[in-house]
Enzyme design. Structure first.
Site, mmCIF file in Angstrom:
data_model
loop_
_atom_site.group_PDB
_atom_site.id
_atom_site.type_symbol
_atom_site.label_atom_id
_atom_site.label_comp_id
_atom_site.label_asym_id
_atom_site.label_seq_id
_atom_site.Cartn_x
_atom_site.Cartn_y
_atom_site.Cartn_z
ATOM 1 N N CYS A 181 0.830 -1.202 0.000
ATOM 2 C CA CYS A 181 0.000 0.000 0.000
ATOM 3 C C CYS A 181 0.867 1.255 0.000
ATOM 4 O O CYS A 181 0.595 2.212 -0.724
ATOM 5 C CB CYS A 181 -0.928 0.006 1.210
ATOM 6 N N CYS A 198 -1.814 6.837 20.807
ATOM 7 C CA CYS A 198 -1.536 8.276 20.835
ATOM 8 C C CYS A 198 -2.468 9.058 19.909
ATOM 9 O O CYS A 198 -2.618 10.270 20.056
ATOM 10 C CB CYS A 198 -0.089 8.541 20.424
ATOM 11 N N CYS A 236 -3.350 1.650 5.963
ATOM 12 C CA CYS A 236 -2.386 2.076 4.948
ATOM 13 C C CYS A 236 -1.718 3.395 5.312
ATOM 14 O O CYS A 236 -2.312 4.241 5.988
ATOM 15 C CB CYS A 236 -3.073 2.224 3.597
ATOM 16 N N CYS A 243 -12.172 0.294 4.753
ATOM 17 C CA CYS A 243 -12.899 -0.928 4.425
ATOM 18 C C CYS A 243 -12.454 -1.338 3.016
ATOM 19 O O CYS A 243 -11.693 -0.619 2.362
ATOM 20 C CB CYS A 243 -14.409 -0.696 4.470
ATOM 21 N N CYS A 264 -22.831 9.857 9.349
ATOM 22 C CA CYS A 264 -23.412 8.571 9.748
ATOM 23 C C CYS A 264 -24.934 8.629 9.597
ATOM 24 O O CYS A 264 -25.563 9.608 10.024
ATOM 25 C CB CYS A 264 -23.032 8.272 11.193
#
Length: 304
Positions: A181, A198, A236, A243, A264
């Site tokens: 990737c 973090c 990546c 997804c 959402c």
């Protein structure tokens, strides 16, 4: 000035006489002197023909060191290479190999700088092999078939397959997805490399800590896709979880302005779904932010 510099370098080099009568020219107080570097002396033939191949300056200009493979370099050149560590954002360990023959660098006078590097290598090696086992790849063709690039070398395969990065905050290595990737995108700013623990904000830091199990740590956290309401399957660039669909079209969602991302319930690749219920059935931050669901190994074993 040249005479002064020569005097200063003389003080920095080992002045013990060798069997041939010449002074050593290595590191002061070293345990074992390097062979004579005088051209033609004792029929010695070293790469560089009188010059260090790393800086192209004469052997006599700086203290020399002979590493375990037998090759000679200026001590300062080897030490600086080790201090610079890897190039780019992904942690790699080619800098710990001899520039000429690729054998691991070793010398008693390099122990101080090598010890933390070896510790880092072993740490990432353990992480990579554990993930290789978790992914069921110990029987990959590259490892099991004689024609494979990493035949009987699962460590080499794991270290080449997975990408690990150094967190810019806690300075600890963390899993950042597959190497392939990163190979497809430009380098990530090291300051943007932040490990899962973090990365969370102060607001939900305590919540995230509760999702980090003591058994598996940070490497197996299950994330929501950063760009929609789906489970993340890919991590990546050391920065983003995707997804499968968002990963396939990462160039669209990864570069999209935050305000243009769907709210959402959000579908893959920028789709705005109807209704008000999240497909994952969880509360999470706005689309575009990283969010931890829990430890995937514990979730898979129904013990979380």
């Amino acid at each position: 000035m040249e005479k002064l510099n020569a005097q200063m370098e003389t003080k920095r080099t080992c002045q013990r006489p060798l069997a041939c009568g010449h002074h050593c020219g290595g590191i002061p107080n070293e345990n074992v002197c390097a062979p004579c570097i005088m051209k033609g002396c004792q029929n010695q033939n070293f790469y560089g023909d009188g010059y260090c191949i790393m800086c192209t300056e004469p052997w006599t200009s700086k203290p020399i060191i002979q590493i375990v493979c037998g090759h000679l370099f200026h001590y300062d050149c080897i030490r600086q290479m080790l201090k610079n560590r890897w190039h780019g954002s992904r942690i790699t360990f080619g800098f710990m190999l001899c520039p000429l023959c690729k054998v691991s660098i070793s010398h008693s006078d390099l122990c101080e700088i090598m010890s933390p590097l070896v510790h880092l290598y072993e740490k990432i090696k353990t992480k990579a092999l554990t993930r290789l086992q978790h992914d069921g790849l110990f029987q990959a063709k590259d490892i099991t078939q004689p024609s494979g690039k990493y035949y009987k070398d699962p460590t080499g395969f794991a270290m080449d397959t997975y990408a690990y990065y150094m967190c810019s905050r806690c300075r600890q290595p963390y899993f950042g997805g597959e190497r392939r990737c990163q190979d497809e995108v430009k380098e990530v700013n090291p300051k943007k490399l932040i490990c899962p623990l973090c990365r969370v904000t102060t607001k939900n830091k305590d919540t995230t800590k509760k999702k980090v199990c003591s058994k598996h740590g940070l490497d197996y956290l299950q994330y929501k896709c950063r760009f929609c309401c789906s489970l993340a399957l890919f991590h990546c660039f050391g920065t983003s979880h995707f997804c499968e669909n968002c990963h396939e079209y990462y160039s669209v969602v990864y570069n999209a302005p935050r305000e243009s991302l769907p709210k959402c319930p959000a579908g893959p690749c920028g789709q705005q779904l109807s209704g008000s219920e999240c497909p994952l059935g969880i509360e999470h931050p706005p689309t575009g932010e990283e969010f931890v669901i829990g430890c995937v190994m514990c979730l898979n074993s129904n013990s979380y």
